[in-house]
Design a protein around this motif. Structure first.
Motif, PDB file in Angstrom:
ATOM      1  N   GLN A 303       0.824  -1.202   0.000  1.00 61.76           N
ATOM      2  CA  GLN A 303       0.000   0.000   0.000  1.00 61.76           C
ATOM      3  C   GLN A 303       0.861   1.256   0.000  1.00 61.76           C
ATOM      4  O   GLN A 303       0.531   2.257  -0.640  1.00 61.76           O
ATOM      5  CB  GLN A 303      -0.942  -0.019   1.211  1.00 61.76           C
ATOM      6  CG  GLN A 303      -1.977  -1.149   1.171  1.00 61.76           C
ATOM      7  CD  GLN A 303      -2.812  -1.121  -0.095  1.00 61.76           C
ATOM      8  OE1 GLN A 303      -3.263  -0.043  -0.548  1.00 61.76           O
ATOM      9  NE2 GLN A 303      -3.013  -2.293  -0.700  1.00 61.76           N
ATOM     10  N   LEU A 304       1.973   1.212   0.717  1.00 60.39           N
ATOM     11  CA  LEU A 304       2.880   2.366   0.765  1.00 60.39           C
ATOM     12  C   LEU A 304       3.476   2.647  -0.609  1.00 60.39           C
ATOM     13  O   LEU A 304       3.471   3.797  -1.086  1.00 60.39           O
ATOM     14  CB  LEU A 304       3.992   2.081   1.784  1.00 60.39           C
ATOM     15  CG  LEU A 304       4.952   3.222   2.119  1.00 60.39           C
ATOM     16  CD1 LEU A 304       4.204   4.390   2.766  1.00 60.39           C
ATOM     17  CD2 LEU A 304       6.057   2.716   3.049  1.00 60.39           C
ATOM     18  N   LEU A 305       3.979   1.617  -1.279  1.00 62.27           N
ATOM     19  CA  LEU A 305       4.600   1.818  -2.591  1.00 62.27           C
ATOM     20  C   LEU A 305       3.581   2.123  -3.675  1.00 62.27           C
ATOM     21  O   LEU A 305       3.930   2.706  -4.714  1.00 62.27           O
ATOM     22  CB  LEU A 305       5.415   0.577  -2.983  1.00 62.27           C
ATOM     23  CG  LEU A 305       6.757   0.384  -2.258  1.00 62.27           C
ATOM     24  CD1 LEU A 305       7.506  -0.784  -2.865  1.00 62.27           C
ATOM     25  CD2 LEU A 305       7.619   1.631  -2.340  1.00 62.27           C
ATOM     26  N   SER A 306       2.338   1.727  -3.459  1.00 57.30           N
ATOM     27  CA  SER A 306       1.316   2.050  -4.466  1.00 57.30           C
ATOM     28  C   SER A 306       1.098   3.550  -4.580  1.00 57.30           C
ATOM     29  O   SER A 306       0.567   4.024  -5.593  1.00 57.30           O
ATOM     30  CB  SER A 306       0.001   1.338  -4.113  1.00 57.30           C
ATOM     31  OG  SER A 306      -0.592   1.914  -2.957  1.00 57.30           O
ATOM     32  N   ARG A 307       1.522   4.297  -3.552  1.00 57.01           N
ATOM     33  CA  ARG A 307       1.404   5.753  -3.564  1.00 57.01           C
ATOM     34  C   ARG A 307       2.674   6.446  -4.042  1.00 57.01           C
ATOM     35  O   ARG A 307       2.785   7.666  -3.973  1.00 57.01           O
ATOM     36  CB  ARG A 307       1.038   6.252  -2.159  1.00 57.01           C
ATOM     37  CG  ARG A 307      -0.310   5.733  -1.657  1.00 57.01           C
ATOM     38  CD  ARG A 307      -0.604   6.247  -0.252  1.00 57.01           C
ATOM     39  NE  ARG A 307      -1.920   5.841   0.206  1.00 57.01           N
ATOM     40  CZ  ARG A 307      -2.183   4.701   0.829  1.00 57.01           C
ATOM     41  NH1 ARG A 307      -1.198   3.846   1.062  1.00 57.01           N
ATOM     42  NH2 ARG A 307      -3.414   4.399   1.207  1.00 57.01           N
ATOM     43  N   MET A 308       3.663   5.638  -4.470  1.00 60.18           N
ATOM     44  CA  MET A 308       4.936   6.177  -4.961  1.00 60.18           C
ATOM     45  C   MET A 308       5.100   5.862  -6.442  1.00 60.18           C
ATOM     46  O   MET A 308       4.603   4.849  -6.937  1.00 60.18           O
ATOM     47  CB  MET A 308       6.110   5.565  -4.187  1.00 60.18           C
ATOM     48  CG  MET A 308       6.143   5.875  -2.706  1.00 60.18           C
ATOM     49  SD  MET A 308       7.599   5.128  -1.922  1.00 60.18           S
ATOM     50  CE  MET A 308       7.333   5.592  -0.208  1.00 60.18           C
ATOM     51  N   SER A 309       5.820   6.732  -7.124  1.00 58.92           N
ATOM     52  CA  SER A 309       6.132   6.464  -8.532  1.00 58.92           C
ATOM     53  C   SER A 309       7.272   5.450  -8.630  1.00 58.92           C
ATOM     54  O   SER A 309       7.357   4.677  -9.578  1.00 58.92           O
ATOM     55  CB  SER A 309       6.515   7.760  -9.246  1.00 58.92           C
ATOM     56  OG  SER A 309       7.631   8.374  -8.612  1.00 58.92           O
ATOM     57  N   ASN A 310       8.158   5.435  -7.646  1.00 56.98           N
ATOM     58  CA  ASN A 310       9.203   4.420  -7.531  1.00 56.98           C
ATOM     59  C   ASN A 310       9.690   4.403  -6.089  1.00 56.98           C
ATOM     60  O   ASN A 310       9.505   5.381  -5.358  1.00 56.98           O
ATOM     61  CB  ASN A 310      10.369   4.689  -8.489  1.00 56.98           C
ATOM     62  CG  ASN A 310      11.030   6.038  -8.213  1.00 56.98           C
ATOM     63  OD1 ASN A 310      11.758   6.190  -7.227  1.00 56.98           O
ATOM     64  ND2 ASN A 310      10.764   7.031  -9.074  1.00 56.98           N
ATOM     65  N   GLY A 311      10.287   3.320  -5.682  1.00 53.78           N
ATOM     66  CA  GLY A 311      10.772   3.259  -4.304  1.00 53.78           C
ATOM     67  C   GLY A 311      11.038   1.831  -3.862  1.00 53.78           C
ATOM     68  O   GLY A 311      10.833   0.866  -4.609  1.00 53.78           O
ATOM     69  N   THR A 312      11.468   1.702  -2.639  1.00 53.64           N
ATOM     70  CA  THR A 312      11.805   0.413  -2.027  1.00 53.64           C
ATOM     71  C   THR A 312      11.256   0.380  -0.605  1.00 53.64           C
ATOM     72  O   THR A 312      11.371   1.361   0.136  1.00 53.64           O
ATOM     73  CB  THR A 312      13.333   0.211  -1.978  1.00 53.64           C
ATOM     74  OG1 THR A 312      13.861   0.240  -3.300  1.00 53.64           O
ATOM     75  CG2 THR A 312      13.681  -1.118  -1.318  1.00 53.64           C
ATOM     76  N   ALA A 313      10.689  -0.751  -0.226  1.00 56.13           N
ATOM     77  CA  ALA A 313      10.252  -0.982   1.159  1.00 56.13           C
ATOM     78  C   ALA A 313      10.831  -2.314   1.613  1.00 56.13           C
ATOM     79  O   ALA A 313      10.778  -3.301   0.874  1.00 56.13           O
ATOM     80  CB  ALA A 313       8.734  -0.995   1.258  1.00 56.13           C
TER      81      ALA A 313
END
Length: 329
Positions: A303-313
């Motif tokens: 859910q966190l990355l779905s709000r980012m254009s790119n990223g890592t969790a």
């Protein structure tokens, strides 16, 4: 020549005895050991070693009392014993050099006693990382010694505990099945392994990523003839810390780190596919040791990355970290 044969609750004695009292002492001695037996006397009187024969008859009575079926015979000074032992304890007595040696001047020519038939044949190893308890049935003492040595070689740092009992009636290919099990022991940090008939059951923990791969490959493709699989629950090795991560790029979603099972892998891939409109790249491995809350934590990272254009969790045990670029609003 003299012989005594036992079958069921009946004993038949035949051959030659020096006196009538000799056979009476034999039946008295055997009746004391096995009170329910019935006797058939087919002996005849003849000259012989009257002085040594009473001790021989006491020996014959004791040896016959150990048997469910079989015989004890004297030919000259040579004694032959053959048959099936009544139980495991009787078998151990029957094959013991001290207990099986006849009185002088007699010598033991053959001592062909086998362990009792076991209809529920089983064999197994219970290993907790320190102790390896070997249980079940073996056909003779040489086989027991060999198996204990082989298990010790497979688990050199473990204390080997012998819980095996003698028995006969092993299924076809039983020796090859046990050899296969012993070959797999080196791959486990702990395990409960049971061979019942021709079916193998394992509940265990692999000791490394490679060990998990090897033991599963052996179960799929390396089993000996006739070995069927029962309950198989092998957990991958414990990873500490237990790490998992998801990377969102411009073209793909990449899943890294470890999950506890292939079933969880499928669930993670399904959840990722439902969350992201991008191809999913699966680079996950298998390892035990994830916290109980790991499933909810993974959903949070999606859910966190779905709000980012790119990223890592990333998840490391119970710690969560994330970085990336927020999507345009």
């Amino acid at each position: 020549m003299w012989s005594g044969t036992i079958a069921g609750d009946g004993v038949t004695v035949s051959g030659f005895v020096p006196t009538g009292q000799t056979i009476q002492s034999f039946t008295d001695a055997l009746t004391e050991l096995r009170p329910s037996l019935k006797f058939t006397d087919e002996t005849r009187l003849a000259l012989g070693n009257a002085e040594a024969f009473p001790d021989a008859m006491s020996y014959a009575a004791r040896r016959l009392s150990e048997l469910e079926s079989g015989s004890v015979s004297f030919e000259g000074n040579a004694v032959s014993v053959a048959g099936v032992a009544r139980n495991s304890e009787s078998y151990l007595t029957a094959v013991s050099p001290e207990a099986s040696t006849p009185p002088e001047p007699y010598t033991l020519a053959t001592n062909d006693v086998v362990a009792p038939v076991q209809l529920q044949w089983s064999w197994g190893v219970s290993y907790n990382g320190q102790l390896a308890d070997v249980t079940g049935y073996v056909e003779n003492l040489d086989e027991r010694s060999s198996l204990l040595s082989e298990v010790g070689d497979a688990l050199p740092s473990a204390q080997i505990v012998d819980g095996m009992q003698p028995g006969s009636g092993a299924p076809e290919n039983d020796a090859q099945h046990r050899d296969f099990i012993i070959q797999q022991l080196q791959h486990f940090a702990s395990a409960e392994i049971v061979l019942e008939g021709g079916a193998l059951g394992i509940v265990g923990l692999a000791k490394s990523r490679e060990a998990y791969r090897r033991v599963n490959a052996a179960l799929r493709n390396g089993r000996p003839d006739g070995l069927e699989l029962g309950r198989i629950e092998i957990s991958p090795h414990v990873a500490s810390p237990h790490v998992w991560s998801v990377v969102k790029g411009s073209e793909t979603i990449t899943l890294l780190g470890d999950v506890a099972s292939d079933q969880i892998r499928v669930e993670v891939l399904r959840s990722a596919g439902e969350t992201f409109d991008l191809p999913i790249v699966d680079e996950m491995g298998l390892a035990s040791g994830a916290p109980d809350e790991r499933s909810q934590a993974r959903e949070f990272t999606f859910q966190l990355l779905s709000r980012m254009s790119n990223g890592t969790a990333s998840l490391s045990d119970r710690e969560c970290s994330a970085r990336g670029q927020a999507a345009d609003f």
